[in-house]
Motif scaffolding. Structure first.
Motif, PDB file in Angstrom:
ATOM      1  N   PRO A 113      -2.954  10.938 -26.742  1.00  0.00           N
ATOM      2  CA  PRO A 113      -2.580  12.101 -27.551  1.00  0.00           C
ATOM      3  C   PRO A 113      -2.765  11.834 -29.044  1.00  0.00           C
ATOM      4  N   PHE A 114      -3.341  12.815 -29.724  1.00  0.00           N
ATOM      5  CA  PHE A 114      -3.455  12.730 -31.181  1.00  0.00           C
ATOM      6  C   PHE A 114      -2.148  13.231 -31.806  1.00  0.00           C
ATOM      7  N   VAL A 115      -1.596  12.435 -32.682  1.00  0.00           N
ATOM      8  CA  VAL A 115      -0.355  12.805 -33.372  1.00  0.00           C
ATOM      9  C   VAL A 115      -0.706  13.107 -34.830  1.00  0.00           C
ATOM     10  N   PRO A 116      -0.620  14.357 -35.230  1.00  0.00           N
ATOM     11  CA  PRO A 116      -1.047  14.728 -36.579  1.00  0.00           C
ATOM     12  C   PRO A 116      -0.096  14.202 -37.643  1.00  0.00           C
ATOM     13  N   PRO A 117      -0.586  14.035 -38.863  1.00  0.00           N
ATOM     14  CA  PRO A 117       0.259  13.495 -39.945  1.00  0.00           C
ATOM     15  C   PRO A 117       1.134  14.568 -40.579  1.00  0.00           C
ATOM     16  N   ILE A 118       2.033  15.139 -39.785  1.00  0.00           N
ATOM     17  CA  ILE A 118       2.949  16.158 -40.304  1.00  0.00           C
ATOM     18  C   ILE A 118       4.136  15.448 -40.964  1.00  0.00           C
ATOM     19  N   PRO A 119       4.448  15.771 -42.180  1.00  0.00           N
ATOM     20  CA  PRO A 119       5.591  15.111 -42.840  1.00  0.00           C
ATOM     21  C   PRO A 119       6.863  15.227 -42.009  1.00  0.00           C
ATOM     22  N   GLY A 120       7.516  14.098 -41.843  1.00  0.00           N
ATOM     23  CA  GLY A 120       8.782  14.063 -41.120  1.00  0.00           C
ATOM     24  C   GLY A 120       8.667  13.844 -39.627  1.00  0.00           C
ATOM     25  N   LEU A 121       7.461  13.956 -39.083  1.00  0.00           N
ATOM     26  CA  LEU A 121       7.317  13.856 -37.632  1.00  0.00           C
ATOM     27  C   LEU A 121       7.735  12.484 -37.112  1.00  0.00           C
ATOM     28  N   ASP A 122       7.423  11.455 -37.853  1.00  0.00           N
ATOM     29  CA  ASP A 122       7.764  10.099 -37.404  1.00  0.00           C
ATOM     30  C   ASP A 122       9.268   9.842 -37.394  1.00  0.00           C
ATOM     31  N   ASP A 123      10.036  10.720 -38.011  1.00  0.00           N
ATOM     32  CA  ASP A 123      11.474  10.483 -38.136  1.00  0.00           C
ATOM     33  C   ASP A 123      12.294  11.224 -37.083  1.00  0.00           C
ATOM     34  N   VAL A 124      11.633  11.980 -36.209  1.00  0.00           N
ATOM     35  CA  VAL A 124      12.351  12.723 -35.160  1.00  0.00           C
ATOM     36  C   VAL A 124      11.764  12.359 -33.803  1.00  0.00           C
ATOM     37  N   PRO A 125      12.547  12.482 -32.736  1.00  0.00           N
ATOM     38  CA  PRO A 125      11.995  12.233 -31.402  1.00  0.00           C
ATOM     39  C   PRO A 125      11.084  13.381 -30.989  1.00  0.00           C
ATOM     40  N   TYR A 126       9.907  13.047 -30.524  1.00  0.00           N
ATOM     41  CA  TYR A 126       8.990  14.079 -30.057  1.00  0.00           C
ATOM     42  C   TYR A 126       8.331  13.617 -28.761  1.00  0.00           C
ATOM     43  N   LEU A 127       7.842  14.593 -28.023  1.00  0.00           N
ATOM     44  CA  LEU A 127       7.180  14.344 -26.754  1.00  0.00           C
ATOM     45  C   LEU A 127       5.684  14.525 -26.898  1.00  0.00           C
ATOM     46  N   THR A 128       4.915  13.817 -26.059  1.00  0.00           N
ATOM     47  CA  THR A 128       3.505  14.100 -25.833  1.00  0.00           C
ATOM     48  C   THR A 128       3.336  14.215 -24.325  1.00  0.00           C
ATOM     49  N   ASN A 129       2.119  14.455 -23.875  1.00  0.00           N
ATOM     50  CA  ASN A 129       1.929  14.530 -22.424  1.00  0.00           C
ATOM     51  C   ASN A 129       2.215  13.189 -21.747  1.00  0.00           C
ATOM     52  N   GLU A 130       2.250  12.103 -22.525  1.00  0.00           N
ATOM     53  CA  GLU A 130       2.546  10.799 -21.940  1.00  0.00           C
ATOM     54  C   GLU A 130       4.035  10.576 -21.706  1.00  0.00           C
ATOM     55  N   THR A 131       4.884  11.369 -22.326  1.00  0.00           N
ATOM     56  CA  THR A 131       6.330  11.197 -22.172  1.00  0.00           C
ATOM     57  C   THR A 131       7.025  12.440 -21.610  1.00  0.00           C
ATOM     58  N   LEU A 132       6.370  13.582 -21.649  1.00  0.00           N
ATOM     59  CA  LEU A 132       6.980  14.831 -21.197  1.00  0.00           C
ATOM     60  C   LEU A 132       7.479  14.747 -19.758  1.00  0.00           C
ATOM     61  N   PHE A 133       6.685  14.116 -18.889  1.00  0.00           N
ATOM     62  CA  PHE A 133       7.005  14.121 -17.461  1.00  0.00           C
ATOM     63  C   PHE A 133       8.066  13.088 -17.081  1.00  0.00           C
ATOM     64  N   ASP A 134       8.584  12.383 -18.085  1.00  0.00           N
ATOM     65  CA  ASP A 134       9.715  11.490 -17.850  1.00  0.00           C
ATOM     66  C   ASP A 134      11.050  12.217 -17.990  1.00  0.00           C
ATOM     67  N   LEU A 135      11.026  13.457 -18.481  1.00  0.00           N
ATOM     68  CA  LEU A 135      12.274  14.204 -18.652  1.00  0.00           C
ATOM     69  C   LEU A 135      12.943  14.447 -17.300  1.00  0.00           C
ATOM     70  N   ARG A 136      14.270  14.432 -17.305  1.00  0.00           N
ATOM     71  CA  ARG A 136      15.034  14.754 -16.097  1.00  0.00           C
ATOM     72  C   ARG A 136      15.895  16.002 -16.293  1.00  0.00           C
ATOM     73  N   ALA A 137      16.162  16.335 -17.540  1.00  0.00           N
ATOM     74  CA  ALA A 137      16.948  17.530 -17.842  1.00  0.00           C
ATOM     75  C   ALA A 137      16.054  18.545 -18.540  1.00  0.00           C
ATOM     76  N   ARG A 138      16.151  19.779 -18.147  1.00  0.00           N
ATOM     77  CA  ARG A 138      15.315  20.831 -18.720  1.00  0.00           C
ATOM     78  C   ARG A 138      15.629  21.022 -20.201  1.00  0.00           C
ATOM     79  N   PRO A 139      14.610  21.095 -21.037  1.00  0.00           N
ATOM     80  CA  PRO A 139      14.856  21.400 -22.450  1.00  0.00           C
ATOM     81  C   PRO A 139      15.507  22.775 -22.597  1.00  0.00           C
ATOM     82  N   GLU A 140      16.472  22.866 -23.485  1.00  0.00           N
ATOM     83  CA  GLU A 140      17.081  24.169 -23.760  1.00  0.00           C
ATOM     84  C   GLU A 140      16.095  25.060 -24.506  1.00  0.00           C
ATOM     85  N   HIS A 141      15.445  24.489 -25.510  1.00  0.00           N
ATOM     86  CA  HIS A 141      14.449  25.222 -26.294  1.00  0.00           C
ATOM     87  C   HIS A 141      13.329  24.253 -26.641  1.00  0.00           C
TER      88      HIS A 141
END
Length: 470
Positions: free
Chosen positions: A143-171
């Protein structure tokens, strides 16, 4: 260190590498396959397989929720963890086909380590130094992770981590309105999440705007908030409360999925030592998929072209000819289809209508047929759809389809473009009735109808024959 000599060394055990390894070893070549991560690559573990499995679970929920045909709709009880269990089951069922055990059984020497070129002829992988007659880079992409300011400071998903979720995202906030973003947006909306898609340009921008619009309208009708022309400017927040600033204002959600494209996985290979030139898209290759080092090829996503599993398999078939048989072979792209697996599906082969008009001007004829005129679509309630066939001098040069099973319907057109068939080949086809496959034949008929039914010469000829022939 153990030194190995082989005919062919393949770096990467994804779709491209596995296809090539299986073919080469069964044709009699000595093959070494190097893989530092998971057998099966992105497609099996993070891409095609898990995403389509989750879409299937979401479709089931949507069917229950919407009812129809005399069946009363009810709100489904969704177990998100169980849906993800279905994803894991699909992966586990396919895994043995891509496993180290299977390929070792075929006669491939499998080395589970990261590869790194030492020079133009040798690759180091773990405790081995491999000298091969030919190397093939099949390391795929990530996955390409764009250089959006602040992105590195928050938890985010890519297709490599999305399918590890066990609880449905609220939003779920999705940055990126391409195929991956739109598929996962619809899946999660159907599974009960609130979903907002943020796209800096036009969503599904690679596809015909008319047909893409049908998909986007459906997603919006199902509750997906799609914000086009709204590039992400800054990301802030924390787990459970992530905010994305856009030109259209802030969007705050519980989870963030970054789905803005992919970048080739080449970093570890030390390609400069091997004399292999690269570009932003991937390894620099010619039409024969050969790099600047004539002993080294690149296939699949690593080659910097169309990033699809079926292209990876196709590339494997191309390079096996020069590598094993010494025969020339070149990769082409005009016959390669692509599909977005939303509902309705969106399929494309060759240029879109706008691209074809720019290339062929007044030589272009566009044949259309609506799914609403197909009896099977009427019977199954799947009348939302269109097929466009772009024809130049009697041959299809491009096809766009939106509708049920568009990914299946594009297959005959891929066959036609790959073999240079004329529209008569599709018109002569007899499709079983009633099937969605008749859409293809009716589109071919739409091309010929004006030539037959609106042609005064044809009508005059018919009248003459009826008078003269007893």
């Amino acid at each position: 260190m153990t030194r190995l000599k082989t005919d062919l060394c393949i770096i990467g055990a994804g779709s491209a590498g596995l296809s090539l390894a299986a073919g080469a070893v069964q044709m009699g070549a000595r093959v070494v396959l190097v893989e530092g991560h998971k057998m099966g690559g992105d497609c099996l573990n993070y891409g095609c397989v898990p995403s389509k499995a989750l879409l299937a679970a979401a479709r089931q929920a949507h069917t229950v929720r919407t009812g129809g045909f005399g069946i009363a709709p009810v709100e489904p009880r969704i177990d998100y963890a169980a849906a993800m269990d279905h994803v894991r089951m699909a992966i586990a069922t396919i895994e043995p086909h891509d496993s180290e055990e299977r390929f070792s059984g075929l006669g491939v020497r499998v080395i589970r380590a990261w590869g790194r070129f030492l020079n133009a002829r040798e690759l180091e992988a773990g405790e081995h130094i491999i000298r091969a007659r030919r190397f093939v880079i099949a390391t795929g992409s990530r996955p390409f992770v764009p250089p959006i300011p602040g992105l590195d400071d928050v938890p985010y998903l890519t297709n490599e981590t999305l399918f590890d979720l066990r609880a449905r995202p609220e939003h779920l906030i999705v940055i990126g309105g391409g195929p991956i973003g739109m598929e996962m947006a619809q899946a999660h909306a159907r599974l009960g999440a609130k979903v907002t898609v943020i796209e800096g340009d036009r969503a599904l921008s690679r596809d015909d705007p008319e047909l893409a619009g049908i998909v986007l309208d459906r997603l919006r009708a199902e509750g997906v908030d799609i914000r086009e022309g709204a590039p992400a400017k800054r990301v802030s927040g924390r787990a459970g409360a992530i905010s994305v600033e856009t030109a259209q204002g802030p969007v705050t959600g519980s989870h963030l999925l970054v789905a803005v494209g992919r970048t080739p996985s080449l970093d570890r290979l030390n390609l400069a030592a091997a004399g292999v030139e690269t570009r932003k898209a991937g390894v620099w290759v010619g039409d024969d998929l050969r790099s600047t080092n004539r002993r080294i090829y690149a296939i699949g996503d690593a080659a910097g072209g169309m990033q699809f599993t079926h292209v990876a398999g196709y590339h494997a078939g191309v390079v096996i000819r020069p590598i094993l048989l010494g025969l020339p072979a070149k990769a082409k792209t005009a016959h390669i289809p692509r599909v977005t697996y939303t509902e309705p599906e969106l399929a494309q082969i060759g240029p879109t209508e706008a691209e074809a008009r720019e290339a062929h001007d007044d030589k272009l004829t566009v044949a259309r047929f609506d799914f609403a005129g197909n009896d099977r679509a009427i019977a199954t309630g799947q009348t939302e759809g269109i097929i466009k066939v772009l024809v130049v001098k009697g041959r299809p040069v491009g096809v766009s389809i939106v509708g049920a099973e568009a990914g299946e319907l594009i297959g005959p057109w891929a066959l036609a473009l790959a073999n240079g068939l004329k529209m008569t080949a599709l018109a002569n086809m007899v499709a079983p009735y009633p099937t969605l496959g008749e859409v293809n034949k009716r589109a071919a008929g739409a091309y010929f109808s004006p030539k037959l039914f609106d042609n005064p010469w044809v009508k005059g000829g018919v009248r003459v024959i009826q008078r003269l022939v007893p």
